[in-house]
Write a protein that holds these residues in place. Structure first.
Motif, PDB file in Angstrom:
ATOM      1  N   CYS A  84      60.477 -79.634  47.824  1.00  8.89           N
ATOM      2  CA  CYS A  84      61.646 -80.520  47.795  1.00  8.89           C
ATOM      3  C   CYS A  84      61.570 -81.495  46.627  1.00  8.89           C
ATOM      4  O   CYS A  84      62.602 -81.874  46.069  1.00  8.89           O
ATOM      5  CB  CYS A  84      61.790 -81.266  49.123  1.00  8.89           C
ATOM      6  SG  CYS A  84      62.515 -80.248  50.431  1.00  8.89           S
ATOM      7  N   GLY A  85      60.380 -81.874  46.236  1.00  9.39           N
ATOM      8  CA  GLY A  85      60.223 -82.740  45.076  1.00  9.39           C
ATOM      9  C   GLY A  85      60.640 -82.054  43.792  1.00  9.39           C
ATOM     10  O   GLY A  85      61.072 -82.703  42.842  1.00  9.39           O
ATOM     11  N   ALA A  86      60.544 -80.731  43.749  1.00  7.06           N
ATOM     12  CA  ALA A  86      60.880 -79.971  42.555  1.00  7.06           C
ATOM     13  C   ALA A  86      62.306 -79.416  42.593  1.00  7.06           C
ATOM     14  O   ALA A  86      62.770 -78.870  41.605  1.00  7.06           O
ATOM     15  CB  ALA A  86      59.899 -78.804  42.397  1.00  7.06           C
ATOM     16  N   GLN A  87      62.998 -79.570  43.711  1.00  6.81           N
ATOM     17  CA  GLN A  87      64.343 -79.018  43.867  1.00  6.81           C
ATOM     18  C   GLN A  87      65.335 -79.714  42.946  1.00  6.81           C
ATOM     19  O   GLN A  87      65.405 -80.934  42.907  1.00  6.81           O
ATOM     20  CB  GLN A  87      64.829 -79.227  45.297  1.00  6.81           C
ATOM     21  CG  GLN A  87      64.855 -78.081  46.260  1.00  6.81           C
ATOM     22  CD  GLN A  87      64.940 -76.704  45.737  1.00  6.81           C
ATOM     23  OE1 GLN A  87      63.959 -75.993  45.727  1.00  6.81           O
ATOM     24  NE2 GLN A  87      66.090 -76.284  45.310  1.00  6.81           N
ATOM     25  N   ALA A  88      66.118 -78.926  42.212  1.00  5.81           N
ATOM     26  CA  ALA A  88      67.176 -79.489  41.383  1.00  5.81           C
ATOM     27  C   ALA A  88      68.380 -79.881  42.241  1.00  5.81           C
ATOM     28  O   ALA A  88      69.106 -80.797  41.903  1.00  5.81           O
ATOM     29  CB  ALA A  88      67.610 -78.476  40.321  1.00  5.81           C
ATOM     30  N   GLU A  96      65.114 -73.000  52.399  1.00 10.60           N
ATOM     31  CA  GLU A  96      65.416 -72.300  51.154  1.00 10.60           C
ATOM     32  C   GLU A  96      64.780 -72.948  49.929  1.00 10.60           C
ATOM     33  O   GLU A  96      64.918 -72.430  48.824  1.00 10.60           O
ATOM     34  CB  GLU A  96      66.935 -72.248  50.938  1.00 10.60           C
ATOM     35  CG  GLU A  96      67.660 -71.444  51.988  1.00 10.60           C
ATOM     36  CD  GLU A  96      69.161 -71.498  51.815  1.00 10.60           C
ATOM     37  OE1 GLU A  96      69.642 -71.930  50.749  1.00 10.60           O
ATOM     38  OE2 GLU A  96      69.865 -71.110  52.753  1.00 10.60           O
ATOM     39  N   ALA A  97      64.132 -74.061  50.111  1.00 12.78           N
ATOM     40  CA  ALA A  97      63.554 -74.773  48.973  1.00 12.78           C
ATOM     41  C   ALA A  97      62.446 -73.928  48.350  1.00 12.78           C
ATOM     42  O   ALA A  97      61.632 -73.344  49.035  1.00 12.78           O
ATOM     43  CB  ALA A  97      62.992 -76.113  49.420  1.00 12.78           C
ATOM     44  N   ASP A  98      62.466 -73.852  47.051  1.00 11.73           N
ATOM     45  CA  ASP A  98      61.371 -73.190  46.355  1.00 11.73           C
ATOM     46  C   ASP A  98      61.221 -73.803  44.966  1.00 11.73           C
ATOM     47  O   ASP A  98      62.066 -74.537  44.504  1.00 11.73           O
ATOM     48  CB  ASP A  98      61.552 -71.675  46.294  1.00 11.73           C
ATOM     49  CG  ASP A  98      62.816 -71.252  45.552  1.00 11.73           C
ATOM     50  OD1 ASP A  98      63.256 -71.978  44.651  1.00 11.73           O
ATOM     51  OD2 ASP A  98      63.360 -70.190  45.887  1.00 11.73           O
ATOM     52  N   LEU A  99      60.128 -73.484  44.322  1.00 12.52           N
ATOM     53  CA  LEU A  99      59.846 -74.087  43.023  1.00 12.52           C
ATOM     54  C   LEU A  99      60.795 -73.624  41.930  1.00 12.52           C
ATOM     55  O   LEU A  99      60.983 -74.329  40.947  1.00 12.52           O
ATOM     56  CB  LEU A  99      58.396 -73.808  42.624  1.00 12.52           C
ATOM     57  CG  LEU A  99      57.366 -74.503  43.533  1.00 12.52           C
ATOM     58  CD1 LEU A  99      55.967 -74.061  43.167  1.00 12.52           C
ATOM     59  CD2 LEU A  99      57.491 -76.011  43.453  1.00 12.52           C
ATOM     60  N   THR A 100      61.449 -72.455  42.097  1.00 13.15           N
ATOM     61  CA  THR A 100      62.383 -72.024  41.072  1.00 13.15           C
ATOM     62  C   THR A 100      63.619 -72.897  41.056  1.00 13.15           C
ATOM     63  O   THR A 100      64.328 -72.953  40.069  1.00 13.15           O
ATOM     64  CB  THR A 100      62.802 -70.555  41.285  1.00 13.15           C
ATOM     65  OG1 THR A 100      63.431 -70.427  42.569  1.00 13.15           O
ATOM     66  CG2 THR A 100      61.623 -69.624  41.179  1.00 13.15           C
ATOM     67  N   GLY A 101      63.900 -73.626  42.146  1.00 16.64           N
ATOM     68  CA  GLY A 101      65.039 -74.535  42.185  1.00 16.64           C
ATOM     69  C   GLY A 101      64.909 -75.649  41.178  1.00 16.64           C
ATOM     70  O   GLY A 101      65.899 -76.286  40.825  1.00 16.64           O
ATOM     71  N   ALA A 102      63.711 -75.916  40.712  1.00 12.62           N
ATOM     72  CA  ALA A 102      63.507 -76.948  39.706  1.00 12.62           C
ATOM     73  C   ALA A 102      64.086 -76.502  38.357  1.00 12.62           C
ATOM     74  O   ALA A 102      64.460 -77.313  37.545  1.00 12.62           O
ATOM     75  CB  ALA A 102      62.026 -77.272  39.555  1.00 12.62           C
ATOM     76  N   LEU A 103      64.145 -75.188  38.172  1.00  9.87           N
ATOM     77  CA  LEU A 103      64.613 -74.650  36.907  1.00  9.87           C
ATOM     78  C   LEU A 103      66.044 -74.133  36.989  1.00  9.87           C
ATOM     79  O   LEU A 103      66.809 -74.267  36.052  1.00  9.87           O
ATOM     80  CB  LEU A 103      63.689 -73.510  36.456  1.00  9.87           C
ATOM     81  CG  LEU A 103      62.209 -73.899  36.358  1.00  9.87           C
ATOM     82  CD1 LEU A 103      61.376 -72.663  36.075  1.00  9.87           C
ATOM     83  CD2 LEU A 103      61.994 -74.954  35.292  1.00  9.87           C
ATOM     84  N   VAL A 104      66.390 -73.503  38.105  1.00 13.05           N
ATOM     85  CA  VAL A 104      67.714 -72.918  38.286  1.00 13.05           C
ATOM     86  C   VAL A 104      68.303 -73.441  39.577  1.00 13.05           C
ATOM     87  O   VAL A 104      67.856 -73.052  40.652  1.00 13.05           O
ATOM     88  CB  VAL A 104      67.629 -71.370  38.338  1.00 13.05           C
ATOM     89  CG1 VAL A 104      69.007 -70.769  38.500  1.00 13.05           C
ATOM     90  CG2 VAL A 104      66.921 -70.830  37.118  1.00 13.05           C
ATOM     91  N   PRO A 105      69.312 -74.316  39.512  1.00 13.43           N
ATOM     92  CA  PRO A 105      69.912 -74.848  40.736  1.00 13.43           C
ATOM     93  C   PRO A 105      70.489 -73.723  41.604  1.00 13.43           C
ATOM     94  O   PRO A 105      71.015 -72.751  41.082  1.00 13.43           O
ATOM     95  CB  PRO A 105      71.017 -75.766  40.244  1.00 13.43           C
ATOM     96  CG  PRO A 105      70.676 -76.069  38.832  1.00 13.43           C
ATOM     97  CD  PRO A 105      69.920 -74.887  38.314  1.00 13.43           C
ATOM     98  N   LYS A 106      70.364 -73.913  42.889  1.00 10.38           N
ATOM     99  CA  LYS A 106      70.920 -72.904  43.812  1.00 10.38           C
ATOM    100  C   LYS A 106      72.354 -73.189  44.102  1.00 10.38           C
ATOM    101  O   LYS A 106      72.822 -74.266  44.079  1.00 10.38           O
ATOM    102  CB  LYS A 106      70.118 -72.914  45.110  1.00 10.38           C
ATOM    103  CG  LYS A 106      68.727 -72.429  44.896  1.00 10.38           C
ATOM    104  CD  LYS A 106      68.014 -72.348  46.218  1.00 10.38           C
ATOM    105  CE  LYS A 106      66.645 -71.776  45.965  1.00 10.38           C
ATOM    106  NZ  LYS A 106      65.984 -71.330  47.101  1.00 10.38           N
TER     107      LYS A 106
END
Length: 106
Positions: A84-88, A96-106
């Motif tokens: 969640c800290g890395a979520q965009a 559904e939170a994952d580390l790729t959300g930091a780079l590509v918003p869901k």
């Protein structure tokens, strides 16, 4: 109001508060969204509410009769905190939170 009525009212109030305290964790768990809790709400929770949220989420994923030990819950809390800290997108549910959300918003 007579002194006896005031005393009775005070005792009833104390009793009601005591009964409310007994079921608080169960009531919190019942209204808690578990895995549907958005990261923005999750990160604002205190440690006890996070534990309730993650426990409910794990029970949703594994079934309500799942045997969850403290280690599993603690590790899940740490992982969700990181994710969640890395979520965009702060509206992303913790399931559904994952580390790729930091780079590509869901």
């Amino acid at each position: 109001m007579s002194r006896m009525n005031k005393t009775a009212a005070a005792l009833l109030a104390v009793g009601a508060i005591g009964l409310a305290g007994v079921g608080c964790s169960e009531a919190e768990k019942a209204i808690n969204k578990g895995g549907d809790t958005p990261c923005s709400e999750y990160t604002a929770q205190d440690a006890d509410k996070k534990r309730t949220t993650v426990t409910k989420f794990l029970e949703q994923e594994r079934g309500s009769d799942a045997q969850l030990d403290q280690n599993t819950v603690d590790l899940s809390i740490a992982a969700i905190d990181l994710m969640c800290g890395a979520q965009a997108n702060p509206d992303t549910p913790i399931r559904e939170a994952d580390l790729t959300g930091a780079l590509v918003p869901k």
